[in-house]
Design a protein around this motif. Structure first.
Motif, PDB file in Angstrom:
ATOM      1  N   SER A  10       0.860  -1.180   0.000  1.00  0.00           N
ATOM      2  CA  SER A  10       0.000   0.000   0.000  1.00  0.00           C
ATOM      3  C   SER A  10       0.899   1.233   0.000  1.00  0.00           C
ATOM      4  O   SER A  10       1.934   1.261   0.664  1.00  0.00           O
ATOM      5  N   ASN A  12       0.563   5.433   0.312  1.00  0.00           N
ATOM      6  CA  ASN A  12      -0.352   6.527   0.657  1.00  0.00           C
ATOM      7  C   ASN A  12       0.364   7.870   0.716  1.00  0.00           C
ATOM      8  O   ASN A  12       1.557   7.943   1.006  1.00  0.00           O
ATOM      9  N   GLY A  40       1.884   4.757   3.994  1.00  0.00           N
ATOM     10  CA  GLY A  40       1.254   3.506   3.604  1.00  0.00           C
ATOM     11  C   GLY A  40       2.016   2.354   4.246  1.00  0.00           C
ATOM     12  O   GLY A  40       3.250   2.323   4.212  1.00  0.00           O
ATOM     13  N   GLY A  60       3.227  -2.125  -6.389  1.00  0.00           N
ATOM     14  CA  GLY A  60       2.268  -1.166  -5.863  1.00  0.00           C
ATOM     15  C   GLY A  60       1.563  -0.418  -6.975  1.00  0.00           C
ATOM     16  O   GLY A  60       1.927  -0.533  -8.156  1.00  0.00           O
ATOM     17  N   THR A  91      -3.775   8.267  -5.820  1.00  0.00           N
ATOM     18  CA  THR A  91      -2.992   7.552  -4.815  1.00  0.00           C
ATOM     19  C   THR A  91      -3.786   7.512  -3.504  1.00  0.00           C
ATOM     20  O   THR A  91      -4.551   8.423  -3.198  1.00  0.00           O
ATOM     21  N   GLY A  92      -3.616   6.423  -2.752  1.00  0.00           N
ATOM     22  CA  GLY A  92      -4.268   6.319  -1.452  1.00  0.00           C
ATOM     23  C   GLY A  92      -3.891   7.489  -0.548  1.00  0.00           C
ATOM     24  O   GLY A  92      -2.820   8.095  -0.689  1.00  0.00           O
ATOM     25  N   PRO A 110      -8.583   4.432   0.298  1.00  0.00           N
ATOM     26  CA  PRO A 110      -7.722   3.426  -0.336  1.00  0.00           C
ATOM     27  C   PRO A 110      -7.175   3.819  -1.699  1.00  0.00           C
ATOM     28  O   PRO A 110      -6.045   3.472  -2.042  1.00  0.00           O
ATOM     29  N   ASN A 113      -4.746   1.665  -4.059  1.00  0.00           N
ATOM     30  CA  ASN A 113      -4.407   0.463  -3.288  1.00  0.00           C
ATOM     31  C   ASN A 113      -5.466  -0.624  -3.401  1.00  0.00           C
ATOM     32  O   ASN A 113      -5.174  -1.795  -3.168  1.00  0.00           O
ATOM     33  N   HIS A 114      -6.697  -0.236  -3.751  1.00  0.00           N
ATOM     34  CA  HIS A 114      -7.772  -1.224  -3.866  1.00  0.00           C
ATOM     35  C   HIS A 114      -8.028  -1.640  -5.313  1.00  0.00           C
ATOM     36  O   HIS A 114      -9.105  -2.149  -5.633  1.00  0.00           O
ATOM     37  N   THR A 137       0.206  -6.306   3.367  1.00  0.00           N
ATOM     38  CA  THR A 137      -0.470  -5.447   4.333  1.00  0.00           C
ATOM     39  C   THR A 137      -1.963  -5.512   4.071  1.00  0.00           C
ATOM     40  O   THR A 137      -2.400  -5.826   2.967  1.00  0.00           O
ATOM     41  N   GLU A 139      -3.970  -3.199   3.749  1.00  0.00           N
ATOM     42  CA  GLU A 139      -4.479  -1.979   3.123  1.00  0.00           C
ATOM     43  C   GLU A 139      -4.654  -2.137   1.621  1.00  0.00           C
ATOM     44  O   GLU A 139      -5.051  -1.191   0.948  1.00  0.00           O
ATOM     45  N   THR A 140      -4.354  -3.321   1.068  1.00  0.00           N
ATOM     46  CA  THR A 140      -4.503  -3.544  -0.364  1.00  0.00           C
ATOM     47  C   THR A 140      -5.416  -4.732  -0.615  1.00  0.00           C
ATOM     48  O   THR A 140      -5.487  -5.661   0.191  1.00  0.00           O
TER      49      THR A 140
END
Length: 277
Positions: A10, A12, A40, A60, A91-92, A110, A113-114, A137, A139-140
Motif C-alpha cells: 500500500s 499513501n 502507507g 504497488g 494515490t491512497g 484506499p 491500493n484497492h 499489508t 491496506e490492499t
C-alpha cells in the motif's frame, strides 16, 4: 545468497495533523500543525527493509499524484519497476491525527491500493525464490488473494480477529490451518523515554521491515534456514526482534511515516549506546 523481500505494498500520501487530543465523536477541534508525508503500511515496511540493507522489490499502484513517493522509495535502493501509475485513480490517502503524547488515529482513503487483483499477486510471487520473504499489508486488495502463502503473520493484538475474518473470505484458507502456529512473543521496548515520543504512526511498519530484513540477513549466514523455516532458530528470531524494536524506537522519536524510518547505521549505534541518534 541473501533472500530478497517482495512487497505487495500500500502506498499513501499521509496528511498529518498535530492535535491536542484525538477528536471525540461530535467534536470539532483545531490542529496545531500539518504536514504531508509519504506513507502507507506497505511502503513504510518496504523502505524500512531497504534501509536495513535488504534487497527489496515493491509491487504497488499509485496515481499521478504519487509519483514523488515512487521516487522516494527508489532512492532507498528498492526496486520500483512494478509500482504502476494508473491514469484513472488517485494515490491512497491517510488522514492522521497525532496528539501531544504521540498517539495517533488514522482514516484511510484506499485509492489505487484497492485496484489490485490476482494478476498483481502473481507478479510478486514470480519474483520470489525459495526462502524469499513476501510482505503483505491489509491496506490492499492484493492481500486476500495472497494470504494462502503466508507462514508468518505480524498483527496488532486487537487486529487478530480482523485477520481471521479476512482469511475466511472466498479463496483464502482458514487462518489457523494456514499458519504454522499463532504465538505471542513479547520483548522489552527500546530505551525511549515518554517525552521523546513524537509520532507512533510508522512504529509497527518499521518493526516489520527491519524484522524481515534482519531474518533475511541471518538466513544468508545460515543457508539451511532458506530451505525450511523450521531451521530459523529462536535465537535468530530474538535477534531480529531486538534489532526491529530498536529501529521502531528511533521511528517514534521522529515525525512522519517514511521520514521517521532510520538507516541501519543509526540502529546499530542505538543498540550499542542506548542513546537515540
Amino acid at each position: 545468497m541473501q533472500p530478497k523481500i517482495s512487497s505487495i505494498a500500500s502506498i499513501n500520501i499521509d496528511e498529518v495533523y498535530q492535535v491536542p487530543h484525538i477528536v471525540k465523536p461530535g467534536e470539532t477541534i483545531s490542529s496545531t500543525g500539518r504536514q504531508q508525508n509519504a506513507g502507507g503500511k506497505g511502503a513504510n515496511a518496504s523502505v524500512a527493509a531497504a534501509r536495513a540493507g535488504a534487497k527489496v522489490h515493491v509491487v504497488g499502484k499509485i496515481g499521478h499524484d504519487g509519483l514523488w513517493i515512487r521516487d522516494l522509495i527508489a532512492d532507498t535502493g528498492a526496486n520500483v519497476d512494478q509500482i504502476i501509475e494508473l491514469d484513472n485513480m488517485a494515490t491512497g490517502r491517510a488522514i492522521i491525527q497525532v496528539d501531544s503524547s504521540g498517539e495517533n488515529s488514522i482514516v484511510l482513503f484506499p485509492g489505487a491500493n484497492h485496484s489490485f487483483d490476482a494478476k498483481d499477486a502473481h507478479k510478486a510471487f514470480a519474483q520470489c525464490n525459495e526462502g524469499d520473504w513476501l510482505l503483505l499489508t491489509n491496506e490492499t486488495t492484493g492481500s486476500v488473494g495472497s494470504i494462502g502463502l503466508v507462514r508468518r503473520l505480524c498483527n496488532n493484538t486487537h487486529e487478530i480477529p480482523i485477520s481471521s475474518n479476512v482469511t475466511s473470505q472466498k479463496g483464502a484458507p482458514d487462518l489457523a490451518d494456514n499458519l504454522d502456529s499463532i504465538v505471542e512473543i513479547r520483548m522489552e521496548c527500546a530505551p525511549v523515554k515518554k517525552d521523546q515520543i513524537k509520532d507512533t504512526t510508522a512504529a509497527g511498519d518499521t518493526w516489520v521491515g527491519y524484522f524481515a530484513a534482519e531474518l533475511a540477513q541471518l538466513q544468508s549466514e545460515s543457508p539451511e534456514s532458506i530451505e525450511t523455516l523450521a531451521t530459523i532458530t529462536p535465537t535468530m528470531v530474538e535477534h531480529a526482534m531486538r534489532f526491529a524494536t530498536y529501529a521502531s524506537g528511533i521511528s517514534v522519536s521522529r515525525f512522519g511515516a517514511i521520514p521517521s524510518i532510520p538507516l541501519r547505521a543509526e540502529v546499530d549505534a542505538f543498540i550499542k549506546t542506548n542513546i537515540l541518534p
